[in-house]
Design a protein around this motif. Structure first.
Motif, PDB file in Angstrom:
ATOM      1  N   PHE A 161       0.818  -1.208   0.000  1.00  0.00           N
ATOM      2  CA  PHE A 161       0.000   0.000   0.000  1.00  0.00           C
ATOM      3  C   PHE A 161       0.855   1.263   0.000  1.00  0.00           C
ATOM      4  N   SER A 162       2.116   1.141   0.396  1.00  0.00           N
ATOM      5  CA  SER A 162       3.008   2.310   0.433  1.00  0.00           C
ATOM      6  C   SER A 162       3.598   2.641  -0.932  1.00  0.00           C
ATOM      7  N   GLY A 163       3.224   1.885  -1.967  1.00  0.00           N
ATOM      8  CA  GLY A 163       3.714   2.163  -3.312  1.00  0.00           C
ATOM      9  C   GLY A 163       5.047   1.543  -3.623  1.00  0.00           C
ATOM     10  N   THR A 164       5.442   0.531  -2.876  1.00  0.00           N
ATOM     11  CA  THR A 164       6.708  -0.153  -3.127  1.00  0.00           C
ATOM     12  C   THR A 164       6.525  -1.645  -2.870  1.00  0.00           C
ATOM     13  N   SER A 165       7.629  -2.405  -2.819  1.00  0.00           N
ATOM     14  CA  SER A 165       7.594  -3.842  -2.562  1.00  0.00           C
ATOM     15  C   SER A 165       8.813  -4.239  -1.746  1.00  0.00           C
ATOM     16  N   ASP A 166       8.721  -5.421  -1.159  1.00  0.00           N
ATOM     17  CA  ASP A 166       9.842  -6.016  -0.421  1.00  0.00           C
ATOM     18  C   ASP A 166      10.207  -7.335  -1.103  1.00  0.00           C
ATOM     19  N   PRO A 167      10.908  -7.284  -2.239  1.00  0.00           N
ATOM     20  CA  PRO A 167      11.067  -8.478  -3.066  1.00  0.00           C
ATOM     21  C   PRO A 167      12.153  -9.437  -2.574  1.00  0.00           C
ATOM     22  N   PHE A 168      11.919 -10.710  -2.853  1.00  0.00           N
ATOM     23  CA  PHE A 168      12.928 -11.751  -2.707  1.00  0.00           C
ATOM     24  C   PHE A 168      12.649 -12.808  -3.756  1.00  0.00           C
ATOM     25  N   TRP A 303      -9.746  -3.987   6.092  1.00  0.00           N
ATOM     26  CA  TRP A 303      -8.793  -3.320   6.977  1.00  0.00           C
ATOM     27  C   TRP A 303      -8.612  -1.879   6.526  1.00  0.00           C
ATOM     28  N   LEU A 304      -8.669  -0.952   7.468  1.00  0.00           N
ATOM     29  CA  LEU A 304      -8.275   0.427   7.219  1.00  0.00           C
ATOM     30  C   LEU A 304      -6.858   0.605   7.737  1.00  0.00           C
ATOM     31  N   MET A 305      -5.954   1.048   6.853  1.00  0.00           N
ATOM     32  CA  MET A 305      -4.554   1.229   7.236  1.00  0.00           C
ATOM     33  C   MET A 305      -4.121   2.664   6.990  1.00  0.00           C
ATOM     34  N   TYR A 306      -3.334   3.184   7.923  1.00  0.00           N
ATOM     35  CA  TYR A 306      -2.731   4.502   7.780  1.00  0.00           C
ATOM     36  C   TYR A 306      -1.221   4.335   7.852  1.00  0.00           C
ATOM     37  N   LYS A 307      -0.552   4.658   6.741  1.00  0.00           N
ATOM     38  CA  LYS A 307       0.881   4.413   6.579  1.00  0.00           C
ATOM     39  C   LYS A 307       1.158   2.921   6.785  1.00  0.00           C
ATOM     40  N   ASP A 308       1.938   2.537   7.791  1.00  0.00           N
ATOM     41  CA  ASP A 308       2.277   1.129   7.991  1.00  0.00           C
ATOM     42  C   ASP A 308       1.444   0.478   9.103  1.00  0.00           C
ATOM     43  N   LYS A 309       0.439   1.158   9.574  1.00  0.00           N
ATOM     44  CA  LYS A 309      -0.301   0.656  10.738  1.00  0.00           C
ATOM     45  C   LYS A 309      -1.733   0.284  10.364  1.00  0.00           C
ATOM     46  N   LYS A 310      -2.182  -0.872  10.875  1.00  0.00           N
ATOM     47  CA  LYS A 310      -3.577  -1.261  10.733  1.00  0.00           C
ATOM     48  C   LYS A 310      -4.393  -0.563  11.812  1.00  0.00           C
ATOM     49  N   ILE A 339      -5.281  12.930   5.991  1.00  0.00           N
ATOM     50  CA  ILE A 339      -4.566  11.650   5.954  1.00  0.00           C
ATOM     51  C   ILE A 339      -5.057  10.760   4.808  1.00  0.00           C
ATOM     52  N   LEU A 340      -5.883  11.330   3.925  1.00  0.00           N
ATOM     53  CA  LEU A 340      -6.473  10.524   2.852  1.00  0.00           C
ATOM     54  C   LEU A 340      -5.408   9.950   1.920  1.00  0.00           C
ATOM     55  N   ARG A 341      -4.358  10.740   1.647  1.00  0.00           N
ATOM     56  CA  ARG A 341      -3.324  10.282   0.711  1.00  0.00           C
ATOM     57  C   ARG A 341      -2.449   9.188   1.303  1.00  0.00           C
ATOM     58  N   GLU A 342      -2.452   9.048   2.628  1.00  0.00           N
ATOM     59  CA  GLU A 342      -1.650   8.005   3.280  1.00  0.00           C
ATOM     60  C   GLU A 342      -2.505   6.826   3.735  1.00  0.00           C
ATOM     61  N   THR A 343      -3.748   6.786   3.247  1.00  0.00           N
ATOM     62  CA  THR A 343      -4.691   5.761   3.680  1.00  0.00           C
ATOM     63  C   THR A 343      -4.810   4.658   2.641  1.00  0.00           C
ATOM     64  N   THR A 344      -4.897   3.438   3.100  1.00  0.00           N
ATOM     65  CA  THR A 344      -5.107   2.277   2.235  1.00  0.00           C
ATOM     66  C   THR A 344      -6.206   1.405   2.838  1.00  0.00           C
ATOM     67  N   ILE A 345      -7.069   0.918   1.972  1.00  0.00           N
ATOM     68  CA  ILE A 345      -8.099  -0.034   2.394  1.00  0.00           C
ATOM     69  C   ILE A 345      -7.738  -1.392   1.805  1.00  0.00           C
ATOM     70  N   ILE A 346      -7.502  -2.361   2.669  1.00  0.00           N
ATOM     71  CA  ILE A 346      -7.153  -3.716   2.235  1.00  0.00           C
ATOM     72  C   ILE A 346      -8.385  -4.603   2.400  1.00  0.00           C
ATOM     73  N   ILE A 347      -8.810  -5.197   1.316  1.00  0.00           N
ATOM     74  CA  ILE A 347      -9.978  -6.076   1.319  1.00  0.00           C
ATOM     75  C   ILE A 347      -9.503  -7.491   1.037  1.00  0.00           C
TER      76      ILE A 347
END
Length: 397
Positions: A161-168, A303-310, A339-347
């Motif tokens: 949701f932060s616009g990046t990835s943690d690849p392996f 889930w409602l998330m703000y930045k890295d927090k649920k 905080i709308l731009r830092e908000t993510t909704i995970i379904i």
């Protein structure tokens, strides 16, 4: 004696005059003949040059090019001189040729814009880019060791949701899936550099060439299962393993069933006055069967998330043994405008299991910087405040 002399002198004068006249006439005739010959030759050459420009073969060649490059409604220009008509000079023919040339050039540009290559590029841009991976392979005959080096990847898609990835990267030698090797996780990096070497020791060459090197790039997720980004398969019988070979490969969608998890219809409604987002889970279709009986018991977590927090979680009721459930449940979340731009909704669509842990069927990330379809839905929600905007979403692993 004097008389005879005068007569002889007169005869000589007449002869001289006659000779001079004859010479002058001959010269004039000769000059006239030369003039006509020059005019005839010059005229013949001019006519030949016109015929060379306007021969039927030459016209046919130009008409064929026009038939390829020009629309059928345009008339071709015929420059063949009509018998009895004075041929036009070059200046008269310049304007039609110039206009036709301009039309051909403009049409050629349009044809290039609509060429198959351009269409492929356009389609390529519309498809999701999964990035590329660079790796090398080699075999040590003395130690019977197959070596794989994972070098780097570029242009990986954002899965978080932060616009990046943690690849392996997971490494397999198919058909063996029990023994796998993994690279380190590169945090928040869409162009990771690993430079890690992996050894398959005690592996006879005869068996190595019967294997397929399978690389799977995943996004590490500490809250749920890892998200697959893409995969690469390399049959080793097509590689010269006597020396180290380095490859750049395009990542393809993972073939682990992530593309057939079903779809979810939901609506979003943003109220800037009340500082709320209403999520309405409407229905799902063609959900992946997770149970042995070929069905699932789906429910949806939001889930409602703000930045890295649920921040907050809500969920629907469980629909028993149904792959096309209808939920029609709404959930309201408080989301201040700042905080709308830092908000993510995970379904997350889940399969309820009484005997073991609940299975994840698929997920959707909604924010202003997630996938193309999700971003569109998010922007439509913001652009139409106080209106419920509905959209189908493909579930992802």
């Amino acid at each position: 004696m004097l008389k005879d002399t005068s007569k002889d002198s007169f005869a000589l004068d007449v002869a001289l005059i006659s000779t001079a006249v004859i010479i002058c006439l001959a010269a004039m005739v000769a000059m006239c003949g030369i003039c006509k010959w020059c005019q005839h030759r010059l005229g013949k050459r001019h006519k030949s040059s016109l015929e060379a420009v306007t021969t039927p073969d030459s016209n046919r060649g130009r008409n064929e090019k026009k038939a390829i490059k020009l629309p059928t409604g345009n008339k071709s220009v015929n420059t063949t001189p009509v018998q009895g008509q004075v041929p036009q000079d070059d200046s008269d023919r310049t304007e039609p040729r110039s206009s036709v040339s301009d039309l051909v050039n403009s049409l050629t540009s349009e044809m290039l814009m609509l060429s198959p290559g351009s269409e492929d590029d356009h389609e390529g841009s519309s498809r999701e880019n999964l990035g590329r991976i660079q790796f090398s392979v080699g075999y040590n005959f003395q130690e019977s060791t197959f070596t794989v080096k994972i070098l780097k990847a570029v242009e990986l898609p954002a899965k978080d949701f932060s616009g990046t990835s943690d690849p392996f990267v997971k490494i397999y030698l198919l058909p063996d899936k029990k023994h796998k090797l993994e690279t380190k996780v590169k945090r928040k990096n869409l162009n990771p550099h690993w430079n890690e070497t992996f050894l398959f020791e005690g592996f006879p060459y005869e068996k190595v060439v019967q294997r397929v090197l399978y690389l799977q790039v995943l996004d590490y997720d500490r809250f749920s299962r890892n998200d697959p980004i893409g995969e690469v398969s390399l049959p080793l019988n097509k590689v010269d393993l006597t020396q180290t070979q380095t490859f750049w490969k395009e990542l393809k969608p993972c073939s682990d069933g992530s593309g057939s998890r079903g779809e979810l219809l939901l609506s979003l409604c943003y109220n800037p006055t009340a500082n709320t987002i209403t999520v309405n889970i409407i229905k799902a279709r063609n959900l992946k069967a997770m149970d042995i009986g070929g069905t699932s018991d789906p429910y949806v977590k939001v889930w409602l998330m703000y930045k890295d927090k649920k921040v907050e979680k809500k969920k629907t009721v469980v629909m028993k043994r149904c792959l096309n459930p209808i939920f029609n449940e709404s959930f309201v979340f408080d989301v201040p405008t700042e905080i709308l731009r830092e908000t993510t909704i995970i379904i997350t669509v889940m399969d309820k299991d009484k005997l073991s842990r609940n299975d994840v069927i698929g997920k959707i990330y909604l924010s202003w910087k997630s996938g193309p379809g999700e971003v569109k839905h998010w922007k439509d929600m913001i652009g139409r405040p106080r209106h419920a905007v509905a959209q189908w979403h493909q579930l992802k692993a």
